[in-house]
Write an enzyme that holds these catalytic residues in place. Structure first.
Site, mmCIF file in Angstrom:
data_model
loop_
_atom_site.group_PDB
_atom_site.id
_atom_site.type_symbol
_atom_site.label_atom_id
_atom_site.label_comp_id
_atom_site.label_asym_id
_atom_site.label_seq_id
_atom_site.Cartn_x
_atom_site.Cartn_y
_atom_site.Cartn_z
ATOM 1 N N GLY A 106 -9.249 5.039 -4.196
ATOM 2 C CA GLY A 106 -7.591 6.028 -3.644
ATOM 3 C C GLY A 106 -7.984 7.513 -3.877
ATOM 4 N NE ARG A 129 -11.057 8.780 -11.411
ATOM 5 C CZ ARG A 129 -11.462 8.413 -12.671
ATOM 6 N NH1 ARG A 129 -12.827 7.739 -12.869
ATOM 7 N NH2 ARG A 129 -10.166 8.384 -14.001
ATOM 8 N NE ARG A 187 -3.042 15.915 6.926
ATOM 9 C CZ ARG A 187 -1.709 15.762 7.823
ATOM 10 N NH1 ARG A 187 -0.342 15.534 6.173
ATOM 11 N NH2 ARG A 187 -1.195 16.035 8.313
ATOM 12 N NE ARG A 236 -7.182 -0.703 -3.232
ATOM 13 C CZ ARG A 236 -6.729 0.621 -4.553
ATOM 14 N NH1 ARG A 236 -7.612 0.758 -4.147
ATOM 15 N NH2 ARG A 236 -6.229 0.383 -5.291
ATOM 16 C CB SER A 290 -7.026 1.046 -11.310
ATOM 17 O OG SER A 290 -5.374 2.591 -10.130
ATOM 18 C CG ASP A 335 -0.604 -0.496 -14.985
ATOM 19 O OD1 ASP A 335 -1.703 0.322 -14.413
ATOM 20 O OD2 ASP A 335 -0.011 -1.753 -14.333
ATOM 21 N NE ARG A 363 -6.444 5.591 -17.170
ATOM 22 C CZ ARG A 363 -5.212 5.369 -17.060
ATOM 23 N NH1 ARG A 363 -5.846 5.032 -15.388
ATOM 24 N NH2 ARG A 363 -4.543 4.310 -17.522
#
Ligand code: HPA
Length: 234
Positions: free
Chosen positions: A20, A24, A43, A87, A90, A204, A217
């Protein structure tokens, strides 16, 4: 070049990993690919192409949510002929046996609505992962010693959900985790005859309120990159 991707023809690989977060994508390309070159910065949605064990790979940010992912996945498929789209991201854990840091490999992705749902009218289409990728990713994840869950996830339209009853029904029906992109990716891949998968880390937990500490992470994200690469070229 497309409306949202500045890469020249041939600069996007047949295999595309889609985190996403564009930063990353940059970190994964610099850490895992050889000869990674920036191929898109329109962008700020960074994309890089390089090689992994001699295989060409693009790592392209998707942005958050299905409308954003849909733009990039559509252009990658239609204009750059991407064949395998994975994909990496998280999700929020939804079952007691699903712990923080665990890996979820999404066999299906349920959704209320997606950019594609209008075309199905009264049908509740079941977006499904590519079996060959799913099988290879499970083997790769278990091989790395990751606690691995395989099953259904829920692709939500909202991060800040105001309908606890929906989460409750998902939990009741065995859904492992919630994220915001996979259902549209699976639907687009099916429509165009491409392979798709979502490999997710639990960041989470909806019931316990636990969250992945920020220092963990990078490690969990790195595991997902390696699982996705191993699955793509298994
Ligand atoms: N909800 C939706 N998307 C997510 C979550 C969540 O709790 N955690 C990580 N991605």
């Amino acid at each position: 070049m497309t409306v949202h991707i500045g890469a020249k023809p041939g600069e996007i690989a047949e295999t595309v990993l889609m985190p996403g977060d564009p930063y990353r994508a940059k970190w994964a390309a610099e850490t895992f690919l050889e000869g990674a070159e920036l191929v898109n910065e329109v962008r700020g949605m960074l994309g890089f192409t390089g090689t992994w064990k001699g295989n060409r790979v693009t790592i392209q940010g998707s942005g958050m949510g299905m409308p954003s992912l849909s733009i990039y996945a559509n252009e990658l498929i239609r204009d750059y002929d991407a064949k395998t789209l994975i994909r990496i991201g998280s999700c929020g854990g939804m079952q007691p046996q699903v712990g923080i840091r665990d890996v979820i490999i999404a066999m299906t992705a349920s959704t209320i609505t997606s950019p594609s749902s209008g075309i199905f009218k009264e049908v509740n289409y079941a977006p499904t992962a590519d079996w060959s990728l799913l099988r290879a990713a499970v083997a790769a994840s278990e091989g790395k010693g990751c606690t691995t869950h395989v099953g259904g996830i829920y692709s939500s339209d909202v991060f800040y959900a105001e309908r606890p009853d929906l989460d409750e029904q998902m939990v009741r029906h065995g859904i492992l985790g919630v994220e915001m992109e996979a259902a549209e990716l699976y639907t687009l891949a099916a429509r165009h005859g491409r392979r798709a998968l979502a490999v997710l880390t639990v960041s989470d937990h909806l019931q316990t309120g636990e969250a992945l500490p920020s220092e963990d992470r990078e490690k969990t994200f790195g595991d997902m990159v390696e699982i996705a690469l191993e699955a793509a070229f298994a």
